[in-house]
Design an enzyme around this catalytic site. Structure first.
Site, PDB file in Angstrom:
ATOM      1  N   HIS A 148      10.379  30.451   7.252  1.00 29.26           N
ATOM      2  CA  HIS A 148      11.296  30.229   8.514  1.00 29.26           C
ATOM      3  C   HIS A 148      10.420  29.917  10.029  1.00 29.26           C
ATOM      4  CE1 HIS A 148      14.301  32.937   6.380  1.00 29.26           C
ATOM      5  NE2 HIS A 148      12.856  34.032   6.163  1.00 29.26           N
ATOM      6  N   GLU A 252      14.238  24.827   7.818  1.00 31.86           N
ATOM      7  CA  GLU A 252      13.179  25.492   6.528  1.00 31.86           C
ATOM      8  C   GLU A 252      13.322  25.240   5.600  1.00 31.86           C
ATOM      9  OE1 GLU A 252      14.873  29.892   6.503  1.00 31.86           O
ATOM     10  OE2 GLU A 252      15.580  29.907   8.176  1.00 31.86           O
TER      11      GLU A 252
END
EC number: 5.1.3.15
Length: 294
Positions: A148, A252
């Site tokens: 992330h 991501e």
């Protein structure tokens, strides 16, 4: 003259939590917290912060939001297995996460999750993850995975992504329906929450105003999530300022569409390398070809 700071330093961070600071001799740095294995800072040699911090995560899968690894206390791995690293990489830390009894209740699979965070000599940030199935009952398990990474950008409306054109994606704003990207580059003028499929190993984020390009190089992670909440959703997120969406972009490296399956004794490895380089210009437009194909 002040004493040179160590390349790897364990110290206390926010709320007394343990963190590891990685430093490179030219001045770049990174910070990693044992809580969650979070990389909370990545600065270039000018001391400019390259990451945007937010604790907003989404739902995919049936565990806690974005799995449990980000809410657990990791340990420094005293005896990591050999990692293929460049001889020049001196600033790195090895972390390990093993399941607790509580974890085994929600996801009853014995496993080891290793993470190496490396700050390269040129200030590049490298994340290498290894997940091994240590079940003794012969049982395989499957999982999805994503790094992330929230990038700090000058103005989201001045940012574009290169490398995802013409690809299929799942649109989380339309119940994960599958579409094909039509634009010649991805730009932002409203909320975006997409999972791009079968993506190239190199993706570029071009920040027009800062004249900076982030380059993501990835291995073992075929998908790429692109997310920005835009104004209305940003107001509804408690830990995000109303205007924060203008200065952040989440891209991501992930494995989502096809979960990874490991039999006992098998290990999966995923890797993400981030670099920030000056952008080149051509006819007033950012020219990413040098970055993507050079």
């Amino acid at each position: 003259m002040s004493e040179a700071k160590p390349l790897v330093e364990l110290c206390k961070g926010v709320n007394g939590l343990d963190k590891i600071v990685l430093r490179e001799v030219r001045g770049s740095s990174a910070e990693v917290y044992l809580y969650g294995g979070h990389v909370t800072s990545w600065k270039n040699d000018l001391g400019e912060e390259l990451l945007f911090l937010s604790s907003k995560f989404s739902n995919h899968g049936n565990l806690e939001k974005h799995g449990f690894a980000r809410n657990r206390l990791w340990s420094i791995d005293p005896d990591p297995p050999p990692f293929p690293t460049a001889a020049l990489d001196k600033a790195f830390v090895d972390l390990i996460l093993r399941p607790s009894e509580e974890d085994n209740k929600t996801w009853p699979n014995s496993h080891e999750f290793r993470l190496r965070v490396t700050l390269g000599p040129g200030g590049d940030l490298m994340l290498t993850s290894r997940i091994r199935n240590t079940n003794t009952d012969g049982k395989a398990f499957s999982f999805t995975f994503a790094y992330h990474t929230y990038f700090s950008v000058s103005d989201i409306s001045e940012v574009r992504i290169e490398g995802l054109e013409t690809l299929d994606y799942l649109d989380n704003l339309h119940e994960k329906e599958r579409f094909t990207e039509q634009g010649d580059a991805i730009t932002f003028e409203s909320e975006v929450d997409k999972v791009y499929l079968s993506t190239p190993n190199k993706i570029a984020i071009l920040d027009h105003e800062k004249k900076r390009t982030f380059v993501l190089r990835k291995e073992g992670l075929p998908d790429a999530v692109v997310w920005n909440p835009w104004d209305k959703k940003a107001k509804a997120i408690a830990d995000l300022g109303d205007d924060d969406y203008k200065h952040m972009l989440c891209v991501e490296a992930a494995a989502i569409e096809k979960p990874i399956t490991l039999k006992p004794g098998e290990e999966w490895k995923g890797r993400l390398e981030l670099s920030a380089v000056p952008s080149s210009y051509c006819s007033g437009q950012l020219d990413p070809q040098r970055v993507l194909h050079g």
